[in-house]
Design a protein around this motif. Structure first.
Motif, PDB file in Angstrom:
ATOM      1  N   SER A  18       0.838  -1.205   0.000  1.00  0.00           N
ATOM      2  CA  SER A  18       0.000   0.000   0.000  1.00  0.00           C
ATOM      3  C   SER A  18       0.868   1.248   0.000  1.00  0.00           C
ATOM      4  N   ARG A  21       2.370   1.820  -3.376  1.00  0.00           N
ATOM      5  CA  ARG A  21       1.436   2.311  -4.386  1.00  0.00           C
ATOM      6  C   ARG A  21       1.112   3.783  -4.197  1.00  0.00           C
ATOM      7  N   SER A  22       1.476   4.362  -3.099  1.00  0.00           N
ATOM      8  CA  SER A  22       1.108   5.758  -2.888  1.00  0.00           C
ATOM      9  C   SER A  22       2.326   6.614  -2.554  1.00  0.00           C
ATOM     10  N   LYS A 154      -9.793   8.039  -5.783  1.00  0.00           N
ATOM     11  CA  LYS A 154      -8.740   7.047  -5.614  1.00  0.00           C
ATOM     12  C   LYS A 154      -7.923   6.970  -6.891  1.00  0.00           C
ATOM     13  N   THR A 156      -3.770   5.436  -8.428  1.00  0.00           N
ATOM     14  CA  THR A 156      -2.520   4.738  -8.147  1.00  0.00           C
ATOM     15  C   THR A 156      -1.352   5.587  -8.626  1.00  0.00           C
ATOM     16  N   ASP A 157      -0.171   5.255  -8.141  1.00  0.00           N
ATOM     17  CA  ASP A 157       1.012   5.964  -8.610  1.00  0.00           C
ATOM     18  C   ASP A 157       1.195   5.782 -10.112  1.00  0.00           C
ATOM     19  N   GLN A 159      -1.079   5.527 -12.376  1.00  0.00           N
ATOM     20  CA  GLN A 159      -1.981   6.447 -13.066  1.00  0.00           C
ATOM     21  C   GLN A 159      -1.466   7.880 -13.007  1.00  0.00           C
ATOM     22  N   LEU A 260       6.147   0.996 -12.498  1.00  0.00           N
ATOM     23  CA  LEU A 260       4.866   1.705 -12.392  1.00  0.00           C
ATOM     24  C   LEU A 260       4.326   2.109 -13.765  1.00  0.00           C
TER      25      LEU A 260
END
Length: 594
Positions: A18, A21-22, A154, A156-157, A159, A260
């Motif tokens: 998690s 991902r951020s 929401k 994701t990295d 995106q 990513l």
């Protein structure tokens, strides 16, 4: 005990994942929240300036234009986020200032937003003041609600990083051409602002990846745009080759190393070095059928020259698309199946035609396969009966082996094999072997000074690059390249521009009957334009000099014809003869060596 340890380990791994991902999502959303408020404030200032417009006070009009520029620059800090995550909402603020048709349902969309305000301000602001105020109030109210988009948001990295890399392509292909603000000519300033927000969004990622090279190229791009902000004289080729394209390359490498990389649109190949690389596009994204096997293209090449596909055995695809003529025929309008009888429109080059989402001048076919089918069956062009022919070919050399490869079962042997094969061959026709491509690949002797200047004019003052988008220089719209553009130019019947007469061809209106498609045609590539005369859908212009004169005068409307929905600006470009010559010199550099 083991179960408890396993559960704890799973939770730790989940927490780590998690956290991974951020890396920068929170930073990105906070930047958007702050910048959205700043944009709302600029729209308010713009509205107040419009309220003070006085037809007798030129300063009031100039002040309104400056406030519009401030609003546009502020918008560029949130554009990447809106256009990626909330595309529909973004259309409120920055859609083209013309009546648009949303396909496939032909839904009408009236002009709105910053580009429309620019058009009104530079036309007759006092006369349009009521409409200007309505637009400003609408934007002001909408902008105030922008932070609400983050409710339950929401991302994701991956995106976030894709939104940034698309914004960089937007700077490379649109900002420096003045696509969004051709009258304000604020594209360079807007591009710098986009790069500044890219810098801010990327900071946590660059720190995580320990990547200084991306930051260095970002900083260099910003400095160059700040120091050389004269829109008409800016050296775009220097900016691209020295800084922007290396930045794109190193940003892609950083994203790949971090694991990513995502590609939600699928048209661009993110593994390519940059947007001008020959492999920048994914051919499969434009293909209706998967025919990647070389046998399909080999069969298609043979069929391309096969005269038996026509009713009387006299015409083949190559009759109108001769490889020796860069896949054209050199005629204003091609000769079809009947001797001496021309078809309706000019035969454009097939080179790079695979990189389009619509085929024919009017875009009536959505695939190359359908285009091939239509041409073969057309009573004026080939009038063929391929269903009868394919089975005969399958029994004879040299077709037998290739047909068996692509259609091993007799039940799959039908005329669609012909269409798919020829389409597969046409999809191989994207050589990228011009002097311009060699220059972008690193050979700085490939272009001379006039060609360099011609490129800069093409992408800047002359506004050619606002319709013929880089790097294909056709109507495929950046940065996602998922739509093909159609334009109403008011093309004349002949090249007599002193006594112009309108062409009566209705273009896309014939298959999409809406007034805003009357006289609309697909924007073709200008790659190989120097060797594929005559020009336009009707072959009316015999030289690039005439084409340049037509555009310089503002198209049909600029020549005085009644073209109410012309999408080409009717105002003259006021290019000098030397500037026109330099643009033509650049077009010569786009000629492929076949």
């Amino acid at each position: 005990m083991r179960k408890v340890l396993a559960l704890c380990m799973a939770l730790l791994l989940l927490a780590a994942a998690s956290e991974e991902r951020s890396i920068g999502v929170d930073n990105c959303t906070e930047l958007f929240r702050t910048d959205a408020r700043a944009f709302a404030a600029r729209t308010k200032e713009m509205r107040m300036a419009v309220e003070l417009i006085d037809s007798t006070d030129a300063r009031s009009i100039e002040n309104a234009k400056e406030k519009l520029k401030d609003a546009r620059v502020a918008y560029k800090r949130i554009a990447f986020f809106l256009e990626y995550f909330f595309f529909t909402s973004s259309r409120i603020y920055n859609r083209p200032p013309k009546n648009e048709i949303e396909e496939p349902h032909l839904e009408y969309a009236a002009p709105t937003g910053l580009q429309y305000i620019e058009a009104l301000l530079f036309d007759d602001p006092a006369t349009h003041q009521a409409e200007l105020l309505q637009q400003c109030r609408f934007l002001e109210t909408s902008a105030e609600d922008l932070p609400a988009l983050l409710y339950h948001f929401k991302a994701t990295d991956a995106q976030v990083l894709e939104s940034v890399r698309l914004e960089l392509i937007r700077v490379i292909t649109l900002s420096i051409t003045g696509f969004d603000a051709p009258l304000l000519k604020s594209g360079l300033e807007e591009g710098r602002e986009s790069l500044m927000v890219i810098d801010a969004v990327l900071k946590p990622y660059m720190a995580h990846a320990k990547d200084d090279i991306v930051w260095k190229f970002l900083a260099s791009c910003q400095v160059l745009l700040a120091k050389n902000n004269n829109f008409d004289t800016f050296d775009r080729l220097y900016f691209l080759t020295r800084y922007a394209l290396p930045l794109q390359e190193h940003l892609g490498r950083m994203i790949s190393r971090m694991g990513l990389e995502i590609n939600e649109k699928g048209v661009l190949n993110y593994r390519a070095k940059n947007i001008f690389s020959p492999d920048a596009f994914t051919p499969a994204a434009f293909a209706q059928h998967k025919t990647g096997d070389s046998a399909w293209a080999k069969l298609g090449e043979m069929l391309f020259f096969e005269t038996r596909l026509s009713a009387n055995g006299t015409r083949s695809c190559a009759s109108c698309h001769n490889p020796a003529l860069h896949f054209t025929d050199g005629l204003p309008k091609s000769i079809g199946i009947h001797p001496g009888q021309a078809v309706r429109r000019n035969a454009p080059s097939l080179l790079y035609s695979a990189f389009q989402h619509a085929q024919f001048w009017d875009g009536r076919s959505k695939s190359l396969e359908d285009q091939v089918r239509t041409v073969i069956h057309d009573s004026l062009e080939m009038n063929g009966r391929p269903a009868e022919l394919i089975r005969k070919m399958a029994r004879k050399q040299p077709y037998r082996r290739l047909i068996r490869e692509v259609a091993p079962h007799r039940r799959t042997l039908n005329d669609t094999v012909i269409y798919k094969a020829i389409a597969a061959y046409v999809r191989t026709l994207h050589p990228f072997r011009s002097d311009f491509d060699r220059y972008l690949a690193g050979d700085k002797n490939a272009l001379n000074g006039r060609q360099v200047n011609g490129f800069n004019l093409f992408m800047g003052k002359a506004q050619c690059g606002t319709c013929h988008f880089a790097p294909l220089f056709n109507g495929l719209i950046p940065p996602t390249y998922t739509l093909t553009e159609f334009e109403i130019l008011g093309t004349t019947l002949t090249e007599d521009l002193v006594n112009p007469k309108p062409d009566t061809d209705q273009g896309r209106f014939e298959t999409r009957p809406t007034p805003y498609y009357r006289g609309a045609f697909k924007t073709p590539t200008v790659r190989n334009a120097a060797v594929t005369a005559p020009y336009m859908h009707n072959g009316s212009f015999g030289s690039l000099e005439k084409v340049m004169e037509f555009y310089d005068k503002g198209g049909g409307a600029g020549l005085g014809l009644d073209i109410p929905d012309q999408t080409l600006p009717a105002a003259p470009l006021n290019l000098s003869d030397e500037e026109k010559s330099d643009i033509i010199a650049f077009l010569h550099s786009l000629t492929d060596r076949l």
